[in-house]
Design a protein around this motif. Structure first.
Motif, short mmCIF file in Angstrom:
data_model
loop_
_atom_site.label_atom_id
_atom_site.label_comp_id
_atom_site.label_asym_id
_atom_site.label_seq_id
_atom_site.Cartn_x
_atom_site.Cartn_y
_atom_site.Cartn_z
N ASN A 110 0.98 -1.17 0.01
CA ASN A 110 0.19 -0.34 0.03
C ASN A 110 1.02 1.74 0.14
OD1 ASN A 110 -2.63 -0.69 0.05
ND2 ASN A 110 -1.95 -1.60 2.12
N ASN A 111 0.34 1.87 -1.01
CA ASN A 111 1.06 3.71 -1.55
C ASN A 111 0.24 4.40 -1.36
OD1 ASN A 111 2.81 5.53 -1.22
ND2 ASN A 111 3.23 5.31 -3.72
N GLU A 112 -0.36 5.32 -0.01
CA GLU A 112 -1.64 6.50 -0.08
C GLU A 112 -1.35 7.31 -1.12
OE1 GLU A 112 -1.00 8.15 4.19
OE2 GLU A 112 -2.61 6.32 5.10
N LEU A 113 0.19 7.67 -1.29
CA LEU A 113 0.62 8.84 -2.85
C LEU A 113 1.00 7.96 -4.20
CD1 LEU A 113 2.67 11.18 -0.51
CD2 LEU A 113 0.25 11.12 -0.32
N ASN A 114 0.03 6.82 -4.26
CA ASN A 114 -0.28 6.17 -5.41
C ASN A 114 -0.62 6.93 -6.39
OD1 ASN A 114 0.51 4.82 -7.77
ND2 ASN A 114 0.11 2.41 -6.03
N THR A 115 -2.17 7.73 -5.94
CA THR A 115 -3.32 8.44 -6.57
C THR A 115 -2.98 8.99 -6.48
OG1 THR A 115 -4.26 6.68 -6.40
CG2 THR A 115 -3.36 6.23 -8.68
N TYR A 116 -3.29 10.66 -6.50
CA TYR A 116 -3.85 11.91 -5.94
C TYR A 116 -5.51 11.98 -6.30
CZ TYR A 116 0.07 14.04 -4.42
OH TYR A 116 1.28 14.93 -3.57
N LYS A 117 -6.22 12.48 -4.99
CA LYS A 117 -7.84 12.42 -4.94
C LYS A 117 -7.95 13.44 -6.03
CE LYS A 117 -8.89 13.59 -1.00
NZ LYS A 117 -9.55 14.97 -1.62
N THR A 118 -9.14 14.10 -6.64
CA THR A 118 -9.29 15.18 -6.86
C THR A 118 -10.65 15.61 -6.51
OG1 THR A 118 -9.13 14.43 -9.27
CG2 THR A 118 -10.73 16.46 -9.25
N ASP A 119 -10.68 17.01 -6.11
CA ASP A 119 -11.68 18.31 -5.29
C ASP A 119 -11.93 19.25 -6.55
OD1 ASP A 119 -10.85 16.65 -3.14
OD2 ASP A 119 -8.89 18.05 -2.85
N VAL A 120 -13.61 18.93 -5.62
CA VAL A 120 -13.80 20.38 -6.34
C VAL A 120 -13.38 21.68 -5.48
CG1 VAL A 120 -15.97 21.62 -6.50
CG2 VAL A 120 -15.98 19.09 -6.73
N LYS A 121 -12.96 22.46 -6.48
CA LYS A 121 -11.77 24.24 -5.74
C LYS A 121 -12.73 24.82 -5.69
CE LYS A 121 -8.99 26.44 -4.36
NZ LYS A 121 -9.03 26.35 -2.66
N VAL A 122 -13.56 26.00 -4.95
CA VAL A 122 -14.64 27.10 -5.18
C VAL A 122 -13.66 28.35 -4.83
CG1 VAL A 122 -16.29 28.55 -4.53
CG2 VAL A 122 -16.66 26.15 -4.25
N GLU A 143 -9.17 20.43 -8.68
CA GLU A 143 -7.87 20.69 -7.80
C GLU A 143 -7.76 19.12 -7.87
OE1 GLU A 143 -6.55 23.65 -5.12
OE2 GLU A 143 -7.65 22.58 -3.84
N THR A 144 -6.15 18.47 -7.63
CA THR A 144 -6.07 17.17 -7.35
C THR A 144 -5.22 17.99 -5.93
OG1 THR A 144 -3.37 17.60 -8.08
CG2 THR A 144 -5.12 16.49 -9.74
N SER A 145 -5.56 16.85 -4.94
CA SER A 145 -5.05 16.74 -3.70
C SER A 145 -4.62 15.42 -2.89
CB SER A 145 -5.66 17.54 -2.24
OG SER A 145 -6.82 16.86 -2.53
N PRO A 146 -3.32 15.41 -2.36
CA PRO A 146 -3.26 13.93 -1.37
C PRO A 146 -4.48 13.25 -0.71
CG PRO A 146 -2.08 16.24 -0.40
CD PRO A 146 -2.38 16.35 -1.11
N THR A 147 -4.60 12.38 -0.92
CA THR A 147 -5.67 11.13 -0.34
C THR A 147 -4.83 11.72 1.00
OG1 THR A 147 -3.57 9.47 -0.22
CG2 THR A 147 -5.89 9.48 -1.96
#
Length: 1021
Positions: A697-709, A791-795
């Motif tokens: 397991n690598n938590e930084l393997n993929t970044y998640k996408t957030d909705v940015k206001v 925008e992308t951000s770490p999980t």
């Protein structure tokens, strides 16, 4: 000895005292606390902050840093491990062992309350501070199952059961889960508010004002006092709907004019099923220092009666009852105990019926004294304390056997009964005291093991120490008294037929080898040294694992979906896994938890908090299922789910010992998240390529996408809009804002939530048609001052002692040990080129080993070694005697490690306990030979003559004590519990090799370096 003389001559007093011990011991056995595992109270705390809809970056800035700064300033802090995920921050706070656990809890709670009212955001959903203790485990888990009952009906029935069970004083934390709570939801129509030009703050202020419950105080009327009752909280949805929110120009606006108000369920964040059927789980924990069997007798009638009262479309299923597991486990150990006693009785036959009877009487009395002491020290009857008592069973007869055998020998030589009792006990008394002292000192380091693993294991060595100490007292008081009453003078000085055959066998076995060994002492010692070196070399073959996997017939399946999968997708994939589990008939129950972990049912596995892209299935086999059957099923399921396309499915067994997130964990430290991510890819590659690893397991393997206001702050300021007002409106539209509470039909407080109209879950539509009031109260459309983007951000973001780190973890496959794998992994990690300020540290099993076997433990080992030598110096007054006695220890290690390899068990903390205890037993046996040899030399015998007579005379009780110890340990060695068996295996192997070889090595060592007779003579003077 004076104590023996007193006990024999004042036999009435001796009899009464030991009858008292028997009665109190019997009562203690049935009244002392019982539990499956020892109770632990580490100075560790879990602070959980729930702030739904907040990204890890925002959580780090707004929540994590203020809390870490405050907690890190407390005294005696050891470490803070922080994990930040979407809407959740978890702080594992650990203080140095020895601090007052309750005081530190109060300190943390005080600091958190202060932060809540100052630096932290006001709209945080929940902050909870918990003490981490073994009693957090749920001892009861029942499911209310129904496919067609309404949410409200299921929730009400679960609440009724909860209310009944929590009235039992010995239970705590009674909860139900798996169904959303009811709330009064206010679906606000922002367009209407904008048309009427009513600011949002006015609406919220009106609701909060009406929801406030402020006591009016009391007034005196004549001679009586009357309480003044005020408006109170909301009572129902109509109360909320009829709240006046605005009054201007004679026009009254009610809440119902601008919103739809009604009862609705909260957002679904936890779905539960039992064997694929919809259910609600009701769980209960147990308080410390109570008997779990007694508690079961209290809750079972309530559960059974409640099951009869349920509607036909709801069924109650009891899925987990720890009391049954405790009874079963203690029952198995009780059987082992009874079998051990039978085997011990058989080994006592050479002593004769009367002598054996005296030794057998000493067993329950020694154990009774030990139990009384254990109870007085606050220990419970659990799997480890019972193992300690079974181990002690084979050792506590040693003192009685040695004393009785010596009295018998004096009787066979023709002495009177009283002379044989008093002189025989006196001759051996000091050696018995010395032997017991060395044995206690051998187990002493284990009683002072540091950290939570030390507290967990402590009841085992304490059971041995108290029982062995009790056996010494019994051997020097009650045994001589009973001997003076029941032993008879012998017509045949050879003893009974069993003794004669055993003596002949021992004499023949060593008749050829002993003369050669004594003729070539240096060659004999050289062979002994070679065997010792071999013993230590074999440790590399065994492998090392601090704590074994659990033998319990249950395990967990963790389902990890792709990032940001919603709870409905997680539920869909969980049903696919359930369909496979249904095909395995050996599985009795599988309890699914979607969006959250199963309530805690194992002492070192804490449940995962809310996480929509996570699900967990708690799998239970039949109570009598063999550990090997469970292991085979786990391997089958791992193979089956290896290619699952929709999610990563991890089938994990429970591990004994301290909590571990994985066997191998590499932490990468540094401040820049992007640099950490690049390094984590390299570490992940190393772990994936290593044979024997699984579930990387690598938590930084993929970044998640957030909705940015993104707010145009310049435009917002121009229009008089405050940024905080924009944030509040967005929070209201997406997650909702709690503005008060009301009391439902059951008397429980429920939330009143202000939000926008939506279905079960919020979507992008929630951000449309929003209005924000400026300073003058004029509504401004949100899209005028802000734009929506992605925008992308770490999980997840992790901190260790305020330093940011990324982690890559892996489990070891069947047949591989983490320590062996790390010998290949670490050199590759060391070759990684890391920028300045970046470094790695190992966690998982490696960190756990450091905590358990680090600094304090080494200090205690050194202290115990010096105490060991000090006791032997008191006994012999010469270092030569000590060297002779200690020379046998490596030979015992040879047998112990060989039997471990044959059994296929790795070195572990329990095996280390076995080796440490073994050293005390070996020294005890060797000490008897050396002490008697010294006594014979004092009487004028030559060295060769004294060695020969002592070998013939003293080796018999040594063999008898070793055989009884081995027979007492055989049932434990055959036990399927991997936490118990290695201890017995080490002791049995070590006793076999040391008993066989001590008859040769000890006399040869004595001949090579005989202690000075003058010093012993001075001792006599």
């Amino acid at each position: 000895m004076k104590i023996t003389n007193f006990a024999v001559k004042n036999y009435q007093f001796t009899l009464i005292i030991f009858l008292l011990v028997a009665v109190v011991g019997y009562l203690t056995l049935f009244t002392m606390p019982r539990a499956e595992d020892p109770s632990t109270h580490p100075p560790q705390y879990l602070i959980t902050v729930i702030y739904p809809g907040t990204s890890p970056k925002d959580m780090e800035e707004q929540v994590v840093k203020p809390i870490e700064n405050k907690i890190y300033g407390l005294e005696n802090i050891e470490k803070i491990l922080t994990t930040v995920e979407d809407g959740v921050a978890a702080f594992q706070v650990k203080f140095k062992y020895g601090v007052d656990v309750d005081n530190k809890y109060q300190e943390i709670s005080t600091e958190m309350n202060a932060l809540k009212n100052s630096e932290l955001p006001k709209d945080i959903y929940q902050i909870k501070t918990e003490k981490i203790a073994s009693s957090d485990v749920k001892i009861l888990q029942v499911a209310l199952v129904s496919e067609n009952a309404s949410d409200k009906k299921l929730r009400d029935e679960a609440d009724k059961l909860k209310t009944r069970i929590e009235k039992i004083t010995n239970l705590k934390d009674v909860k139900y889960s798996g169904i959303p709570e009811q709330e009064i939801r206010i679906d606000l129509q922002m367009e209407k508010l904008a048309q009427l030009k009513i600011p949002l703050n006015v609406v919220m202020g009106s609701l909060q004002s009406e929801a406030a419950d402020i006591p009016g105080g009391s007034i005196d009327l004549d001679s009586k006092v009357f309480n003044v009752k005020t408006s109170g909280k909301f009572k129902n949805a109509d109360d909320v709907a009829n709240t006046v929110i605005y009054n201007a120009n004679g026009k009254i606006i009610y809440m119902k004019d601008v919103a739809e108000v009604g009862y609705k369920s909260q957002v679904v964040d936890h779905i539960t099923r039992i064997n694929g059927h919809r259910c609600v789980l009701v769980t209960a924990g147990m308080k410390d220092n109570v008997n779990i069997t007694d508690v079961q007798k209290q809750f079972m009638p309530i559960v059974e009666e409640f099951a009869k009262e349920l509607p036909q479309n709801i069924k109650l299923v009891k899925t987990f009852d720890q009391a049954n597991m405790v009874s079963q486990r203690l029952g198995h150990l009780g059987f082992d105990f009874a079998l051990a006693i039978i085997l011990v009785i058989i080994t006592l036959l050479p002593l004769g019926v009367r002598a054996s009877g005296i030794v057998m009487i000493s067993i329950p009395l020694s154990l009774a004294l030990g139990l009384i002491a254990m109870n007085a020290f606050g220990y419970s009857l659990n799997q480890l304390s019972i193992v300690g008592l079974v181990v002690a069973l084979g050792l506590l007869v040693d003192d009685s056997i040695v004393v009785v055998e010596n009295i018998e020998r004096w009787l066979r030589e023709g002495h009177s009964k009283m002379d044989a009792v008093l002189m025989g006990t006196k001759q051996i008394g000091l050696a018995v005291v010395g032997c017991t002292a060395t044995l206690i000192i051998a187990f002493l380091p284990l009683a002072f093991l540091p950290d939570v693993s030390g507290e967990f294991i402590r009841s085992l060595p304490m059971a041995v120490i108290t029982s062995v100490l009790a056996s010494m007292i019994v051997a020097l008081t009650l045994v001589p008294f009973l001997g003076s009453r029941f032993l008879k003078t012998h017509e045949h000085n050879e003893g009974n037929i069993f003794l004669q055959y055993l003596q002949k066998f021992l004499t023949r076995s060593y008749s050829r080898i002993m003369p050669k060994a004594l003729k070539f002492p240096r060659t004999t010692i050289a062979i002994s040294i070679a065997l010792s070196i071999t013993a230590f070399g074999l440790f590399k073959v065994t492998g090392f694992k601090l704590f074994p996997t659990s033998e319990k017939p249950m395990f967990l399946i963790n389902i990890k979906l792709p990032l940001q999968a919603n709870i409905m997708e997680s539920d869909r994939v969980t049903k696919i896994v359930e369909a496979e589990l249904k095909n395995h008939k050996e599985i009795v129950f599988y309890t699914s938890n979607v969006g959250k972990g199963n309530p805690q049912i194992y002492y070192n596995v804490h449940p995962q908090d809310r996480k929509p892209d996570f699900a967990q299935i708690f799998v239970q086999l039949d109570d009598e299922a063999k550990p090997s059957d469970k292991t085979d099923l786990i391997e089958k399921l791992r193979t089956k789910f290896k290619t699952m396309p929709y999610a990563k499915v991890e089938v994990k067994d429970f591990e004994q010992g301290t909590p571990l997130e994985a066997n191998i964990v590499v932490r990468l430290f540094g401040e820049d998240q992007e640099v950490l991510r690049k390094l984590s890819f390299q570490v992940e590659s190393i772990l994936r390529k290593q044979e024997g690893t699984v579930y990387i397991n690598n938590e930084l393997n993929t970044y998640k996408t957030d909705v940015k206001v993104k707010i145009n702050k310049e435009k917002a300021r121009t229009l008089g809009v405050l940024t905080s007002e924009v944030d509040k409106v967005i929070r209201l539209s997406v997650a909702g804002l709690t503005v008060g509470d009301y009391i439902d039909d059951q008397g429980d407080a429920r939330n009143v939530t202000l939000t926008l109209p939506r279905d079960k879950f919020s979507n992008l539509d929630a951000l449309k048609n929003l209005y924000v009031n400026n300073i003058q109260g004029t509504p401004i459309a949100l899209n005028q001052i802000a734009e929506i983007s992605f925008e992308t951000s770490p999980t997840a973001i992790n901190h260790f002692n305020k330093s940011r780190f990324a982690k890559v973890s892996a489990l070891s496959q069947k047949g591989y040990y983490a320590n062996d794998l790390l010998t290949h992994i670490v050199p590759k990690l060391d070759k990684l080129k890391m920028p300045k300020g970046y470094y790695y540290k190992l966690s998982g099993e490696k960190e756990s080993e450091g905590d358990a076997l680090g600094g304090n433990f080494l200090a205690v080992i050194i202290l115990s070694t010096f105490l060991f030598i000090a006791v032997l110096l008191l006994q012999f007054k010469t270092f030569k005697g000590i060297i002779i006695v200690l020379s046998i220890i490596p030979l015992g290690i040879l047998g112990g490690v060989t039997l471990l390899i044959i059994n296929g068990s790795p070195m572990s903390l329990v095996a280390i306990i076995g080796f440490i205890g073994l050293s005390g037993i070996q020294v005890k046996n060797s000490l008897l030979l050396v002490d008697f040899t010294n006594q014979l030399r004092q009487e004028g015998k030559s060295i060769d003559e004294a060695i020969a007579i002592a070998g013939e005379t003293r080796f018999l009780p040594v063999v008898l004590t070793s055989i009884t110890a081995i027979c007492g340990l055989i049932p434990l060695a055959l036990n399927s519990n991997p936490l118990i068996a290695p201890l017995a295996i080490v002791l049995i192997g070590g006793l076999i090799s040391s008993t066989i070889l001590s008859r040769i090595v000890t006399p040869v060592m004595y001949k090579l370096i005989p202690p000075s007779i003058e010093s012993i003579t001075e001792k006599e003077d």
